[in-house]
Write a protein that holds these residues in place. Structure first.
Motif, PDB file in Angstrom:
ATOM      1  N   ALA A   1      48.945  51.836  35.167  1.00 36.31           N
ATOM      2  CA  ALA A   1      50.177  51.915  35.958  1.00 36.31           C
ATOM      3  C   ALA A   1      49.876  51.665  37.434  1.00 36.31           C
ATOM      4  O   ALA A   1      50.616  50.955  38.125  1.00 36.31           O
ATOM      5  N   ALA A   2      48.772  52.245  37.914  1.00 39.02           N
ATOM      6  CA  ALA A   2      48.380  52.010  39.301  1.00 39.02           C
ATOM      7  C   ALA A   2      48.022  50.548  39.518  1.00 39.02           C
ATOM      8  O   ALA A   2      48.333  49.959  40.567  1.00 39.02           O
ATOM      9  N   ARG A   3      47.387  49.924  38.519  1.00 37.92           N
ATOM     10  CA  ARG A   3      47.014  48.521  38.640  1.00 37.92           C
ATOM     11  C   ARG A   3      48.250  47.642  38.796  1.00 37.92           C
ATOM     12  O   ARG A   3      48.258  46.691  39.599  1.00 37.92           O
ATOM     13  N   SER A   4      49.285  47.966  38.055  1.00 40.79           N
ATOM     14  CA  SER A   4      50.529  47.198  38.173  1.00 40.79           C
ATOM     15  C   SER A   4      51.133  47.357  39.560  1.00 40.79           C
ATOM     16  O   SER A   4      51.621  46.389  40.169  1.00 40.79           O
TER      17      SER A   4
ATOM     18  N   PRO B   1      34.121  47.876  39.432  1.00 39.64           N
ATOM     19  CA  PRO B   1      34.888  46.721  38.932  1.00 39.64           C
ATOM     20  C   PRO B   1      36.190  47.103  38.236  1.00 39.64           C
ATOM     21  O   PRO B   1      37.054  46.252  38.038  1.00 39.64           O
ATOM     22  N   SER B   2      36.339  48.384  37.869  1.00 44.74           N
ATOM     23  CA  SER B   2      37.560  48.806  37.189  1.00 44.74           C
ATOM     24  C   SER B   2      38.613  49.350  38.146  1.00 44.74           C
ATOM     25  O   SER B   2      39.650  49.853  37.694  1.00 44.74           O
TER      26      SER B   2
ATOM     27  N   PRO C   1      40.701  42.203  42.307  1.00 42.94           N
ATOM     28  CA  PRO C   1      41.446  40.939  42.248  1.00 42.94           C
ATOM     29  C   PRO C   1      41.646  40.403  40.834  1.00 42.94           C
ATOM     30  O   PRO C   1      42.483  39.530  40.618  1.00 42.94           O
ATOM     31  N   GLY C   2      40.872  40.891  39.871  1.00 42.53           N
ATOM     32  CA  GLY C   2      41.017  40.424  38.498  1.00 42.53           C
ATOM     33  C   GLY C   2      40.325  41.362  37.540  1.00 42.53           C
ATOM     34  O   GLY C   2      39.781  42.396  37.939  1.00 42.53           O
TER      35      GLY C   2
ATOM     36  N   ALA D   1      29.191  40.100  35.504  1.00 45.92           N
ATOM     37  CA  ALA D   1      28.382  40.107  36.724  1.00 45.92           C
ATOM     38  C   ALA D   1      28.764  41.275  37.631  1.00 45.92           C
ATOM     39  O   ALA D   1      27.887  41.932  38.214  1.00 45.92           O
ATOM     40  N   ALA D   2      30.066  41.545  37.742  1.00 45.85           N
ATOM     41  CA  ALA D   2      30.504  42.656  38.587  1.00 45.85           C
ATOM     42  C   ALA D   2      30.029  43.983  38.017  1.00 45.85           C
ATOM     43  O   ALA D   2      29.619  44.881  38.770  1.00 45.85           O
ATOM     44  N   ARG D   3      30.068  44.118  36.705  1.00 46.23           N
ATOM     45  CA  ARG D   3      29.602  45.365  36.080  1.00 46.23           C
ATOM     46  C   ARG D   3      28.101  45.553  36.300  1.00 46.23           C
ATOM     47  O   ARG D   3      27.644  46.655  36.619  1.00 46.23           O
TER      48      ARG D   3
END
Length: 686
Positions: A348-351, A628-629, A634-635, A640-642
């Motif tokens: 919900a926060a991501r939205s 990354p979560s 941005p996506g 790689a980010a993990r």
């Protein structure tokens, strides 16, 4: 006494022969026969030393954990040692009959007896209630002994640790808990075994804690939260059998609930494992010392203590295999109900963040002003340009400095909507009450001691920008007869009243303080409040108005003249985008004097917070490898980010350790002002 210097050259020459597989003259075996091969002309000394060092670090860390475990004592009246399987843990509250047909349970998750709720049994009749895992069982004698122990020692919270807690969970407990500090520090974070907790009923009411059985994540969050509502808490070892289950099951949820970064726990463990493997690879013989030390950790930590893990021997003998398997299980086990609910909140926060970011974050900034908000000079220069230093949300911010008065301010400035956007994660993404900012007790004590030298015994104290009231909780010990109230713009101040840290809460801006409270407070404190207020001059006016004649005003804020501010984007005083204004000490003293306040004391270097290097490391690693979560990423998370985040987490402990040494030993030698200052002033006229 014979010394090495007195040893003859012939004896030294003969020394390798003594260590050979078979002594040439006597034929006797030698224990260290391979040493000549290991040290050909001293070429392999360094690898051997590395292996010995790794073994020493592993052993030393195990002994530190052992000292912590030794501070855990059995619950009086229950007897030492774990109960046998099917023994006391298979008894209902108040019955001696075993329960047949109960399937295997999960680590940290217990068994609820049919018809027996978490709040039933001996505790409910005495004002105490039990909070347990989903499938935990406690015998009647253990329940009664726990209640009696809590009553005699006036404990509000008593965490019960099963004596046969598995090694993985027991090591997690030892790593995250210092029992001595847990019992005495008013700011200690709640910790436990994830088995059962006895708590006063009224405390559960104030904390809003549900009485239902809890899954590992919910139980971890409850454990951390309940400790914040009391200063009388302890742990005790009980002879109840811990539920069995697969390795690593429920561990990720439990640690997350406690507020412990799971990725850092796993990464640190991987780092130790790799160090052991490197020691073995570069010097196979001496590397065995590191392997033996690594496998012996469970014995070193738990042998002869109140804890006797049921899997002690298996965990030690198979540790080289179990540890990697445990990491995999920790990271890949199915999510608990608590984790799924948390993920739903994050989604919900991501939205929300995606919609706001798509509209452009530049709209949160107002127009750039051409003059200094403190002295109206137009001689401005860019001081620092940076992004969100704490959470890495999108946006760029500029701090400008006035060449004439030294005032540093955000320009252009965030408006109210922008400030809400950059502070929102405290409510939407984090676990309330668990991952709140850690506040150093030594800094809070120093503030209280600074005031104690001048303010006497005030009747009432208002802490502005109090948050949950951490300062008031600590200062109350130094001022036992003082009533502490808090003021803040968000709901944390109301939570502080529920915790018992504050007498009363004022949820408003300081400039909106009701007229009827004018003159009520003998002391008003503002600790790192002016930086966030947006108009420090107006805040000073409000403080002078609210104080009675003879009242005191205590102010602490970051010092813009700090030498460590030269760290730039990772310099702690700037803390963008939160800090809007940074007033110099001289400017503040003059401003107080012009308002009829007499300055009694100023602390510059003595007010320094010793965490510049640690903050720089933390902020730098966060910028290099953010979570990354995070909802505002941005996506979707990439591999790689993990990996970069895990690598940063693995590097965090050694880097923070080195930074802490620098903060304590090196940076104090740097001359000039510290990163903060304190001012105490008295209002002589009404």
């Amino acid at each position: 006494m014979t010394t090495l210097a007195a040893t003859s050259p012939a004896a030294l020459t003969a020394f390798p022969a003594v260590l050979s597989p078979v002594a040439p003259d006597t034929g006797s075996p030698a224990v260290f026969s391979a040493l000549p091969d290991v040290f050909p002309a001293g070429a392999a000394v360094f690898p051997a030393l590395v292996s010995v060092l790794v073994a020493g670090v592993i052993t030393g860390r195990a002994l530190v954990l052992r000292r912590r475990v030794l501070q855990l004592a059995p619950l009086p009246g229950t007897g030492p040692g774990p109960a046998p399987r099917g023994g006391s843990a298979a008894l209902s509250s108040g019955t001696d009959a075993a329960l047949p047909g109960m399937g295997p349970a999960l680590p940290g998750v217990g068994v609820v007896l049919p018809g027996v709720g978490a709040a039933s049994g001996a505790g409910a009749d005495s004002g105490y209630e039990f909070v347990t895992g989903e499938r935990v069982m406690l015998s009647g004698p253990v329940r009664r002994a726990a209640v009696e122990h809590a009553r005699v020692h006036r404990l509000d919270v008593l965490d019960l640790v099963p004596a046969d807690l598995p090694v993985e969970r027991a090591l997690d407990l030892a790593r995250t808990l210092d029992p001595r500090r847990y019992r005495s520090d008013p700011l200690a974070v709640g910790r436990g075994a994830g088995f059962a907790t006895l708590a006063a009923g009224e405390l559960l009411d104030r904390a809003g804690q549900a009485r239902a059985a809890l899954d590992p994540g919910a139980f971890g969050a409850a454990t951390a939260r309940l400790r914040q509502f009391t200063t009388s808490a302890d742990l005790a070892v009980v002879p109840s059998a811990c539920p069995r289950g697969p390795l690593g099951r429920g561990r990720r949820a439990w640690l997350s609930g406690l507020g412990v970064p799971v990725s850092r726990v796993v990464a640190t463990s991987v780092l130790g494992y790799l160090a052991m493997l490197v020691a073995l690879a570069i010097a196979p013989l001496w590397g065995l010392l590191a392997v033996v030390a690594y496998c012996a950790v469970p014995y070193l930590v738990f042998a002869g203590t109140a804890l006797a893990p049921y899997d002690l021997h298996v965990a030690a003998l198979l540790r080289l295999v179990r540890e990697p398997y445990g990491w995999w299980r920790t990271l890949t086990s199915p999510p608990s109900t608590w984790e799924r609910e948390r993920a739903d909140r994050a989604n919900a926060a991501r939205s929300y963040y995606r919609a706001e970011i798509d509209r452009g974050v530049e709209r949160f900034l107002g127009p750039r002003r051409e003059d200094c908000p403190w002295c109206a000079s137009r001689s401005l220069v860019v001081h620092v340009r940076t992004g969100d230093m704490v959470h890495g949300k999108p946006g760029r911010f500029t701090l400008e400095r006035c060449r004439d008065c030294g005032h540093v301010f955000q320009n252009p400035r965030l408006g109210d909507e922008g400030r809400s956007f950059y502070a929102r994660e405290h409510h939407d993404h984090h676990v309330p009450g668990v991952l709140e900012p850690r506040v150093r007790g030594d800094v809070l004590h120093a503030r209280a001691r600074f005031a104690a030298a001048h303010v006497g015994s005030p009747r009432a104290w208002l802490d502005v920008g109090t948050g949950h009231g951490h300062f008031c909780r600590v200062a109350a010990r130094l001022f036992p007869g003082t009533a502490f109230d808090g003021l803040d713009a968000d709901a944390r101040v109301e939570e502080g009243v529920l915790r018992g840290w504050l007498r009363a809460a004022h949820r408003c801006a300081f400039r909106d303080l009701p007229e009827e409270l004018t003159g009520r407070y003998d002391v008003i404190s503002m600790h790192h409040h002016l930086e966030h207020s947006g108009d420090p001059a107006a805040e000073l006016d409000a403080a002078v108005k609210a104080l009675p004649a003879g009242g005191h005003l205590l102010i602490e804020q970051h010092d813009p003249e700090c030498r460590f501010g030269r760290l730039g984007r990772v310099g702690l005083p700037w803390l963008q985008p939160r800090h809007l204004d940074l007033v110099t000490a001289d400017n503040l003293v003059r401003a107080l004097g012009s308002r009829g306040m007499r300055v009694l004391a100023v602390q510059r270097r003595a007010a320094h917070h010793r965490h510049d290097a640690t903050a720089a490391v933390h902020l730098g690693l966060t910028a290099f490898a953010p979570d990354p979560s995070r909802p505002w990423a941005p996506g979707p998370p990439t591999r790689a980010a993990r990996l970069r985040h895990v690598a940063a987490q693995a590097a965090t402990p050694p880097l923070l350790g080195a930074a802490a040494l620098a903060d304590r030993l090196v940076l104090p030698l740097v001359p000039g002002p510290g990163n903060a200052y304190r001012v105490l002033a008295r209002k002589d006229e009404g």
